[in-house]
Design a protein around this motif. Structure first.
Motif, PDB file in Angstrom:
ATOM      1  N   THR A  67       0.829  -1.207   0.000  1.00  0.00           N
ATOM      2  CA  THR A  67       0.000   0.000   0.000  1.00  0.00           C
ATOM      3  C   THR A  67       0.866   1.261   0.000  1.00  0.00           C
ATOM      4  O   THR A  67       0.498   2.274  -0.604  1.00  0.00           O
ATOM      5  CB  THR A  67      -0.952   0.034   1.212  1.00  0.00           C
ATOM      6  OG1 THR A  67      -0.179  -0.096   2.410  1.00  0.00           O
ATOM      7  CG2 THR A  67      -1.983  -1.078   1.133  1.00  0.00           C
ATOM      8  N   ARG A  71       1.194   4.066  -2.855  1.00  0.00           N
ATOM      9  CA  ARG A  71       1.107   5.495  -2.529  1.00  0.00           C
ATOM     10  C   ARG A  71       2.261   6.255  -3.195  1.00  0.00           C
ATOM     11  O   ARG A  71       2.080   7.357  -3.706  1.00  0.00           O
ATOM     12  CB  ARG A  71       1.139   5.657  -1.011  1.00  0.00           C
ATOM     13  CG  ARG A  71       0.783   7.039  -0.546  1.00  0.00           C
ATOM     14  CD  ARG A  71       0.591   7.096   0.967  1.00  0.00           C
ATOM     15  NE  ARG A  71      -0.550   6.258   1.343  1.00  0.00           N
ATOM     16  CZ  ARG A  71      -0.595   5.494   2.410  1.00  0.00           C
ATOM     17  NH1 ARG A  71       0.414   5.446   3.243  1.00  0.00           N
ATOM     18  NH2 ARG A  71      -1.664   4.771   2.669  1.00  0.00           N
ATOM     19  N   GLN A 117      -5.225   8.740  -0.251  1.00  0.00           N
ATOM     20  CA  GLN A 117      -6.384   7.926   0.110  1.00  0.00           C
ATOM     21  C   GLN A 117      -5.934   6.760   0.980  1.00  0.00           C
ATOM     22  O   GLN A 117      -4.886   6.193   0.774  1.00  0.00           O
ATOM     23  CB  GLN A 117      -7.083   7.407  -1.136  1.00  0.00           C
ATOM     24  CG  GLN A 117      -7.709   8.503  -1.946  1.00  0.00           C
ATOM     25  CD  GLN A 117      -8.312   7.972  -3.236  1.00  0.00           C
ATOM     26  OE1 GLN A 117      -8.358   6.783  -3.478  1.00  0.00           O
ATOM     27  NE2 GLN A 117      -8.776   8.885  -4.069  1.00  0.00           N
ATOM     28  N   ARG A 118      -6.700   6.449   1.961  1.00  0.00           N
ATOM     29  CA  ARG A 118      -6.450   5.354   2.908  1.00  0.00           C
ATOM     30  C   ARG A 118      -5.261   5.604   3.830  1.00  0.00           C
ATOM     31  O   ARG A 118      -4.817   4.704   4.523  1.00  0.00           O
ATOM     32  CB  ARG A 118      -6.295   4.012   2.193  1.00  0.00           C
ATOM     33  CG  ARG A 118      -7.556   3.584   1.472  1.00  0.00           C
ATOM     34  CD  ARG A 118      -7.389   2.265   0.808  1.00  0.00           C
ATOM     35  NE  ARG A 118      -6.368   2.392  -0.235  1.00  0.00           N
ATOM     36  CZ  ARG A 118      -5.858   1.384  -0.898  1.00  0.00           C
ATOM     37  NH1 ARG A 118      -6.245   0.177  -0.645  1.00  0.00           N
ATOM     38  NH2 ARG A 118      -4.956   1.569  -1.821  1.00  0.00           N
ATOM     39  N   CYS A 119      -4.720   6.816   3.833  1.00  0.00           N
ATOM     40  CA  CYS A 119      -3.651   7.144   4.775  1.00  0.00           C
ATOM     41  C   CYS A 119      -4.283   7.618   6.079  1.00  0.00           C
ATOM     42  O   CYS A 119      -5.183   8.462   6.070  1.00  0.00           O
ATOM     43  CB  CYS A 119      -2.752   8.243   4.210  1.00  0.00           C
ATOM     44  SG  CYS A 119      -1.502   8.806   5.410  1.00  0.00           S
ATOM     45  N   GLU A 120      -3.816   7.089   7.176  1.00  0.00           N
ATOM     46  CA  GLU A 120      -4.378   7.445   8.476  1.00  0.00           C
ATOM     47  C   GLU A 120      -4.160   8.914   8.836  1.00  0.00           C
ATOM     48  O   GLU A 120      -4.870   9.466   9.669  1.00  0.00           O
ATOM     49  CB  GLU A 120      -3.794   6.561   9.573  1.00  0.00           C
ATOM     50  CG  GLU A 120      -2.309   6.785   9.819  1.00  0.00           C
ATOM     51  CD  GLU A 120      -1.732   5.807  10.806  1.00  0.00           C
ATOM     52  OE1 GLU A 120      -1.845   6.040  12.036  1.00  0.00           O
ATOM     53  OE2 GLU A 120      -1.172   4.792  10.362  1.00  0.00           O
TER      54      GLU A 120
END
Length: 142
Positions: A67, A71, A117-120
């Protein structure tokens, strides 16, 4: 000297305000932000970079996850599209005022954020961008 950054960290550095995964990570990143603010250039690398270094000592770090590599690819493509320059491995970039201004404008309006996207950390970064990048540690006056 040169700061080695993976492509998605070209985005992360825009909103870094001194928060991170661990104390060692944060302290290291603060030192890197100061170096970038002092005018050191960036060498784009594949995989873990100078910011990742403290995480590599942890047993379940995410620096090598698919992931994160995904990114990196997205960030590299977005920066290339925005600036019209290669932003992949081996590219040298000077994070001067013009570079940071253009990157932050695009970050704020969302045109280079697909890789986020989908990064905390994305909600924090969105708030920092909305504040006009108040408190960021990578200065734009290089």
């Amino acid at each position: 000297m040169t700061v080695r950054l993976r492509p998605h960290h070209l985005l992360c550095m825009l909103t870094f305000i001194g928060k991170g995964y661990t104390q060692a990570f944060t302290e290291n990143y603060i030192r890197i932000a100061a170096r970038l603010s002092a005018g050191e250039d960036i060498l784009v690398v594949d995989g873990p970079d100078d910011i990742c270094a403290p995480m590599l000592e942890e047993t379940d770090h995410h620096c090598l996850c698919d992931t994160v590599t995904e990114r990196d690819r997205g960030a590299s493509a977005a920066v290339e599209d925005l600036l019209g320059i290669p932003a992949g491995r081996g590219r040298s970039i000077l994070p001067d005022g013009d570079f940071l201004r253009r990157m932050r404008e695009a970050f704020e309006n969302g045109t280079i954020r697909a890789a986020c996207q989908r990064c905390e950390w994305s909600p924090l970064c969105t708030g920092i961008a909305a504040s006009g990048f108040d408190g960021v540690l990578v200065a734009s006056g290089c």
